[in-house]
Scaffold this motif. Structure first.
Motif, PDB file in Angstrom:
ATOM      1  N   LEU A  49      39.935  44.462  41.236  1.00 47.32           N
ATOM      2  CA  LEU A  49      39.856  45.484  40.140  1.00 47.32           C
ATOM      3  C   LEU A  49      40.312  44.765  39.109  1.00 47.32           C
ATOM      4  N   LYS A  50      41.315  43.746  38.856  1.00 53.98           N
ATOM      5  CA  LYS A  50      41.773  43.099  37.825  1.00 53.98           C
ATOM      6  C   LYS A  50      40.442  42.408  36.956  1.00 53.98           C
ATOM      7  N   ASN A  51      39.365  41.843  37.830  1.00 53.07           N
ATOM      8  CA  ASN A  51      38.277  41.247  37.310  1.00 53.07           C
ATOM      9  C   ASN A  51      37.444  42.108  36.322  1.00 53.07           C
ATOM     10  N   PHE A  52      37.424  43.361  36.783  1.00 52.07           N
ATOM     11  CA  PHE A  52      36.627  44.239  35.847  1.00 52.07           C
ATOM     12  C   PHE A  52      37.415  44.728  34.720  1.00 52.07           C
ATOM     13  N   TYR A  53      38.616  44.915  34.803  1.00 53.61           N
ATOM     14  CA  TYR A  53      39.512  45.129  33.776  1.00 53.61           C
ATOM     15  C   TYR A  53      39.438  44.153  32.697  1.00 53.61           C
ATOM     16  N   THR A  54      39.572  42.730  33.031  1.00 51.45           N
ATOM     17  CA  THR A  54      39.353  41.635  32.271  1.00 51.45           C
ATOM     18  C   THR A  54      38.047  41.785  31.539  1.00 51.45           C
ATOM     19  N   ALA A  55      36.811  41.972  32.500  1.00 54.39           N
ATOM     20  CA  ALA A  55      35.525  42.139  31.687  1.00 54.39           C
ATOM     21  C   ALA A  55      35.479  43.064  30.473  1.00 54.39           C
ATOM     22  N   LEU A  56      36.421  44.158  30.720  1.00 58.64           N
ATOM     23  CA  LEU A  56      36.388  45.191  29.617  1.00 58.64           C
ATOM     24  C   LEU A  56      36.879  44.641  28.108  1.00 58.64           C
ATOM     25  N   ASN A  57      37.473  43.474  28.344  1.00 60.58           N
ATOM     26  CA  ASN A  57      37.956  42.909  27.018  1.00 60.58           C
ATOM     27  C   ASN A  57      37.199  41.674  26.603  1.00 60.58           C
ATOM     28  N   SER A  58      35.835  41.605  27.201  1.00 55.84           N
ATOM     29  CA  SER A  58      35.018  40.530  26.602  1.00 55.84           C
ATOM     30  C   SER A  58      34.235  41.110  25.280  1.00 55.84           C
ATOM     31  N   LYS A  59      33.971  40.139  24.511  1.00 56.01           N
ATOM     32  CA  LYS A  59      33.443  40.323  23.075  1.00 56.01           C
ATOM     33  C   LYS A  59      31.935  40.657  23.381  1.00 56.01           C
ATOM     34  N   ASP A  60      31.309  40.351  24.579  1.00 57.04           N
ATOM     35  CA  ASP A  60      29.995  40.940  24.642  1.00 57.04           C
ATOM     36  C   ASP A  60      29.940  42.232  25.206  1.00 57.04           C
TER      37      ASP A  60
END
Length: 367
Positions: free
Chosen positions: A178-189
């Motif tokens: 789940l943390k991996n998806f949360y981290t992806a929400l902060n991507s600049k892309d």
């Protein structure tokens, strides 16, 4: 003496049922027509409609349909096979889960030397089917799906399937995933953020705090919509509810719809009063229908024939679908539910048929 009493009671019951049946012959024939409507669609040339009809049969709770559904385990469409497994599971036939495993492990072979565009499309299509089978397996097995998911995440030949396995692990409670998806929400892309938000809709995490913080700073409308949909399983705090109440009127119409869905799960009297005010003030039929069930539960609304006429003034599929879903709380839903059996849209026909069957079943239960 006891034996005679039992026989007497059975006779009385049968006589009453006979009287009830005669008085309600229209309802009985309507239920039969509804079931025939669904059955007619399992022969549809469109595999999506066949699959939808087969899954819907499980909602009748009629175990006499098991043998009919079993024949679709060998359907030419894998999507229909998946639907048949899910329907049979819901009707108590759990052994067919093996069919899902067969689909999951039917790994497409790729021409590594010089793949053609057609071969690439076939691989993509087959992996989409595998994804549906994985989702179905998780929906039926829950945490017990972890062994297969871990194996797929580590060993599958395709990154798309490894990503699906990661998402489904997050869904069944693997916090690191789940943390991996949360981290992806902060991507600049933006595309990465969108894909992460889309996955979170499926994951449906219970803790809303992080998603709400991301929502506050997100600019993309499509991502904001997904973030709100991802809050479907969450329990909001009083402060979080107040935040959404505060921003409600400033939002795009589609965002408003998702916010009011979230707020409609509240137990707060203050928020419920806000929902009632929204219902009374808005001309938007979708918004009204979203909050209708909550206001009915709270006994804060009476649904009149005039209300139904107003709802039916919009003939869109979305409105019809919502009205069907609400037919269990609308006492005079017969005004529209029968006519939907003859709708141009097969999905509306199937949904209305299920609503009719379920409503009639409740009458017999209470009788």
């Amino acid at each position: 003496m006891m034996k005679r009493l039992k026989i007497f009671l059975i006779i009385i019951l049968l006589l009453n049922i006979n009287v009830y049946a005669k008085k309600n012959n229209k309802e009985i024939s309507l239920s039969k027509k509804a079931l025939n409507t669904i059955v007619s669609h399992i022969k549809n040339n469109d595999s999506d409609i066949r699959a939808y009809a087969i899954e819907s049969l499980a909602k009748t709770n009629n175990t006499n349909l098991i043998n009919l559904i079993k024949t679709y385990l060998k359907d030419e469409s894998r999507y229909v096979q998946i639907a048949a497994v899910k329907a049979l599971w819901k009707l108590g036939e759990v052994k067919h889960i093996k069919s899902l495993k067969d689909i999951i492990y039917d790994i497409p072979q790729k021409n590594i030397n010089q793949p053609t565009p057609l071969e690439e499309l076939k691989v993509i299509s087959k992996n989409k089917i595998r994804e549906k089978a994985i989702e179905a397996y998780v929906d039926l097995m829950g945490i017990k799906a972890n062994k297969i998911l871990l194996e797929l995440k580590e060993n599958d030949n395709y990154p798309t399937i490894r990503d699906v396995a990661s998402r489904e692990l997050a869904k069944i409670g693997y916090k690191d995933e789940l943390k991996n998806f949360y981290t992806a929400l902060n991507s600049k892309d933006e595309d990465i953020r969108f894909k992460a938000s889309e996955s979170l809709v499926r994951i449906c995490p219970y803790n809303p705090s992080f998603i709400i913080e991301v929502f506050k700073k997100e600019k993309s409308l499509r991502i904001k919509l997904n973030l709100l949909k991802a809050l479907n399983c969450a329990k909001l705090s009083e402060e979080e509810e107040k935040y959404f109440v505060k921003i409600y009127y400033e939002q795009d119409k589609n965002i408003k719809h998702e916010i009011i869905k979230i707020l409609s799960k509240t137990s707060s009297k203050e928020t419920i009063n806000f929902i009632k005010k929204v219902y009374e003030d808005t001309p938007d039929i979708i918004t009204k229908l979203i909050v209708l069930r909550k206001l009915n539960e709270e006994k804060m609304i009476d649904i009149t024939d005039e209300d139904i006429k107003y709802f039916l003034s919009d003939s869109s599929k979305e409105i019809k679908k919502m009205l069907i879903e609400l037919s269990d709380i609308i006492s005079n839903s017969e005004i529209y539910i029968e006519t939907f059996l003859n709708d141009d849209d097969p999905y509306i026909q199937i949904d209305s048929a299920i609503a009719i069957i379920q409503k009639e079943a409740k009458k017999w239960i209470y009788f």
